[in-house]
Design a protein around this motif. Structure first.
Motif, short mmCIF file in Angstrom:
data_model
loop_
_atom_site.label_atom_id
_atom_site.label_comp_id
_atom_site.label_asym_id
_atom_site.label_seq_id
_atom_site.Cartn_x
_atom_site.Cartn_y
_atom_site.Cartn_z
N LYS A 122 -8.77 -3.79 6.81
CA LYS A 122 -7.86 -2.74 7.20
C LYS A 122 -6.49 -3.81 7.43
O LYS A 122 -5.49 -2.86 7.32
N ASP A 147 -0.53 5.86 10.84
CA ASP A 147 -1.68 5.02 11.67
C ASP A 147 -1.32 5.26 13.05
O ASP A 147 0.03 4.91 13.45
N THR A 166 -5.92 8.04 11.63
CA THR A 166 -5.31 7.00 10.62
C THR A 166 -5.66 7.77 9.20
O THR A 166 -6.78 8.06 8.91
#
Length: 909
Positions: free
Chosen positions: A58, A206, A183
């Protein structure tokens, strides 16, 4: 199935295409990475996205930590900065599509540092297609990295399918805070049938609410029998020991909300001409709230010589540290509670136009012009500090700080916890750069040289830091802000810390429960005060500003502006022979620096002097100019079809941080310490050498060994001096009455005292040497393994420790993948390392214990277009432990960030 057609990288001189390899997912990423490394003309490592919009982690920094020799900082649980081969984050260069991106920070201490290191929180991993880590220099790559250079490549529409849509919708869960947040990301790419025009757009949202628990020891101070006469027991006459200054239980919470967008427009009407316009914008609101309930030992020690009857009983001394002791209730406040509300954000943007032109056979020209800007700001920092007199006991045994109070109950809103300090400061960092460069390449037939490259580049970089102070104690304590006439903890009280606070750290005697403050109540009280009185340096007595407690918006002690212009060029010859290839070249760059700041405490009559609540201040400026010649050479020998030997050598540099070269002075009045910059600093320079052996023994497989050596000509460390600087204090303040501080009265409430000041200076350099071992291969039936180990031995000729160097770094990942399911489990370890000198705590050395992390990811393909994914960070819930002076008897901080989990759906069409 994902078909990956791999071509030789742009910097490789073999223009032939590599045969198409058809693999999927993780294996596609590994195959592409191996082939890019195999064909490179330098010592590099490569990470390739597994699929469109699906980088391996991520966060790009989290993926980089799996590269041999790369480590990351995870102070708040998520990777933010990288180190390469035992060098500090500021000594490594990050480029986006070949050029640096402006960077500024959300965290207040990083804003003060005004660093060059790139913060990877601001780079959405969804837009990344490939990342190269250059460990040996080449003349056509920007200078600025002593450790290495990272080049992040974003996706371009003409490289993708005619119409491509991808994205993800996920939930993020933070174990410590207990919060779950959304997100999401999406990317759309299109190009026409002729592949002459393509457009790509992407967006990301996010949100993350996080929490960090910790125990902190904020510095150590010398204690001798002379400082307290007969009020100290447990040490012999004349003996000096070091006692902790503050011991606190800290609670950090934050809401991170990031919104970002990117685009790319490619226009290639012929095979001889191409334009590519790209843009990126990312903003993160990063409001954070830090609370710390502390034993105020430094004030109790300061009262020993001024309060008859005060007593410090030292009950244990280990290696010169008073690791246990107690104070009676006489003299000085023994407890202090800080509630620091920071309304903060950071943003970064860039716009870049690149073009290529092939006017004739054998010639290629490319050019680029762009602008990048970042801002990092603590827009307001409402600070609420309450304190009270009390006796206390502390114990540092086993490296776990424990405290208790005799007259205060931390779980109640005791009326004695009254306001001792309140402020409302702001800090703003603006960072921007304009750049333009042009490159040319002449391809040659026959002979050793396959082509000659050359280019020129110009950059104009500005970094401005504006620090504004606001003090509002008088208004708060006269009834304007609070219902009673003396504000206290009871005016802003919230509930107790959560029941799981300090879980995994706490033990008997640890302060693991106390009454917290409500940030909304603090903000509401400040809002009731009305408009601030702005200090006017030309009319200092107007508006009540003669009383500093009523005044707001004065300074600017830490403010500065910095301009850096570079102009340079390079020439590089690409070489090719039977069974070998390489490049030799030289890069020449001129750097001009101008910086402006303020000196405080100057004498009357100093040119440009103006009034300031801390005394007269005057502008100060500095200039610096230097030119560097940076040769480099890289050779690759194909000793067998599957074995490559590489030899590389070059000269590299890394420029000092912006704040290091600014002439400002930052005061820590409570400790009579200060810090500032030095406009005359020289950059880091190093000669480096590499020798590698790489065995590509099977598809998606490699076994390599890389030996490296860096001869660094200079390091930058904090030098220590004593300077006369202002102190705002009462006549009976322990700092004023202490003869060692040589305080002289300047005006009512304002003294000039001796401060221990740290400013960066150049010292003799040193060397970094070591080796990397890298291994990866598919094992059997969808299972595979990746592992690497790095040994790095860094030393300095002056004997100072080298920041960020861990002698041992180890990474291992196992994966499994078939057509429906894939999973990866990764473990990372780095041994202890020197962090830096703690500027706020007397410039003591701060060391980190070893750090480890176990991360995992898994995905299930529901269809060819839709998959479910689950990612987890820090599965073993590791803690971060630091100590001062590389001494276990002097703990500095122990933090727990907890586990982080992402889960959701990905799609691609």
């Amino acid at each position: 199935m994902l078909a990956v057609a791999l071509a030789a990288p742009a910097f490789a001189q073999d223009s032939t295409q590599v045969d198409e390899v058809v693999v999927t997912g993780i294996r596609a990423s590994l195959q592409a990475s191996v082939e890019a490394k195999r064909n490179a003309n330098a010592v590099i490592d490569v990470i390739t996205a597994e699929d469109i919009g699906k980088f391996p982690d991520k966060n790009v920094a989290e993926s980089l930590q799996r590269v041999p020799g790369v480590t990351i900082q995870r102070e708040f649980g998520e990777g933010e900065r990288i180190s390469i081969r035992g060098t500090a984050p500021t000594l490594n260069r990050t480029l986006l599509n070949g050029h640096a991106v402006a960077t500024a920070d959300w965290f207040i201490l990083d804003q003060f540092k005004a660093s060059r290191s790139f913060n990877y929180l601001m780079l959405p991993s969804e837009i990344v297609g490939k990342v190269e880590v250059f460990k040996s220099p080449m003349a056509d790559i920007d200078e600025g990295g002593v450790g290495g250079t990272v080049n992040v490549h974003t996706r371009n529409p003409l490289d993708l399918a005619p119409l491509s849509v991808s994205g993800s919708i996920q939930a993020f869960h933070d174990e410590k805070s207990g919060n779950t947040d959304p997100t999401a990301s999406a990317m759309l790419s299109w190009h026409n049938a002729d592949k002459t025009l393509g457009v790509l757009v992407g967006g990301i949202y996010d949100k993350r609410r996080i929490r960090r628990d910790g125990i902190e020891v904020l510095g150590y101070q010398a204690v001798t029998t002379a400082s307290g006469a007969g009020n100290i027991s447990g040490i012999t006459p004349g003996q000096t020991v070091y006692a902790p200054s503050l011991i606190g239980s800290s609670l950090f919470t934050q809401t991170r909300e990031r919104k970002g967008a990117n685009f790319a427009i490619q226009y290639a009407p012929t095979d001889k001409f191409e334009l590519n316009l790209t843009g990126l914008y990312s903003k993160m609101d990063a409001d954070n709230f830090n609370q710390n309930y502390m034993a105020w030992i430094s004030q109790k020690v300061g009262a020993l010589s001024t309060s008859p009857g005060s007593q410090f009983n030292i009950t244990r001394v280990e290696n010169g540290t008073a690791t246990a002791g107690n104070f009676n209730a006489i003299g000085g406040n023994g407890v202090v509670f800080d509630a620091i509300d920071r309304i903060a954000h950071t943003s970064v943007g860039s716009i870049d136009l690149a073009g290529k032109w092939r006017p004739a056979d054998g010639w290629e020209f490319s050019g680029r012009v762009g602008y990048t800007k970042a801002k990092g700001a603590t827009d307001l920092q409402p600070f609420w500090e309450t304190n009270a007199p009390t006796g206390l006991t502390y114990d540092l045994s086993n490296g776990l700080p424990k405290v208790s109070f005799t007259d205060i109950n931390p779980t109640t809103a005791d009326d004695e916890m009254t306001l001792g300090w309140a402020s409302a400061n702001t800090t703003v960092n603006d960072d921007d750069e304009f750049y333009t460069f042009v490159d040319g390449e002449k391809f040659l037939d026959g002979g050793v040289f396959s082509s000659v490259k050359f280019g020129l580049k110009y950059t104009d970089h500005d970094r401005d830091v504006v620090q504004t102070y606001g003090q509002r104690r008088a208004l708060l304590n006269n009834g304007t802000g609070c219902s009673n006439n003396a504000c206290g903890l009871d005016d802003v009280a919230n509930g107790l810390t959560d029941g799981d606070y300090l879980k995994g750290i706490r033990g008997p005697g640890v302060l693991s429960s106390y009454l917290t403050a409500d940030k909304n109540k603090i903000e509401a009280i400040y809002a009731k005060l009305g408009p601030a009185t702005v200090y006017d340096p030309n009319n200092p007595n107007v508006g009540g500003c003669i009383n500093l407690n009523n005044c707001d918006h004065f300074g600017p002690l830490e403010s500065f502006d910095f301009n850096e212009k570079t102009f340079g060029g390079y020439v590089m010859g690409n070489l090719k022979g039977e069974g070998w290839r390489g490049n030799v070249g030289v890069r020449v760059v001129n750097t001009k620096i101008e910086t402006n700041a303020w000196r405080v405490g100057v004498s009357a009559g100093t040119p440009g002097a103006i009034n300031n609540p801390f005394g007269l201040m005057a502008p100060t400026s500095g200039e610096k100019e230097y030119t560097d010649i940076l040769p480099s050479a890289n050779f690759s020998f194909d000793v067998r079809d599957d074995v490559v030997i590489r030899l590389a050598a070059g000269r590299v540099l890394a420029r000092p941080d912006y704040a290091q070269m600014a002439g400002f002075t930052s005061l820590t009045e409570s400790l009579l310490t200060a810090s500032g910059g030095n406009p005359d600093l020289d950059p880091y320079r190093a000669n480096q050498y590499d020798a590698t052996v790489e065995w590509y023994f099977a598809p998606q497989s490699i076994l390599s060994v890389d030996f490296f050596y860096k001869d660094i000509s200079t390091y930058i460390v904090q030098g220590a001096t004593v300077e006369k600087l202002p102190l705002q204090a009462a006549a009976n303040d322990p700092r004023v009455v202490n003869p060692a501080n040589n305080c002289v009265l300047q005006s009512a409430g304002l003294y000039s005292c001796d401060y221990n000041v740290g400013r960066p200076v150049n010292v003799a350099g040193g060397e970094t040497k070591g080796f990397e071992v890298n291994f990866q291969m598919p094992v059997w039936n969808g299972f595979g393994v990746l592992a690497n180990y790095t040994y790095s031995d860094a030393s300095s000729s002056s004997g100072v420790p080298v920041p960020s160097n861990s002698k041992n770094i180890f990474n291992v990942s196992g994966y499994y993948e078939n057509e429906r399911f894939s999973a990866r489990l990764s473990y990372n370890y780095r041994s202890k390392f020197f962090v830096d000198y703690d500027a706020e705590r007397g410039y003591r050395q701060l060391w980190s214990d070893s750090i480890a992390s176990l991360d995992a990811s898994a995905s299930v393909n529901l269809t060819d277009q839709i998959s479910l994914s689950l990612d987890a960070v820090n599965l073993t819930d590791e803690k971060q432990t630091d100590n001062y002076d590389n001494d276990k008897n002097r703990p500095a901080r122990i933090y727990k960030n907890g586990r982080m989990v992402f889960g959701g759906v990905r799609f691609k069409f």
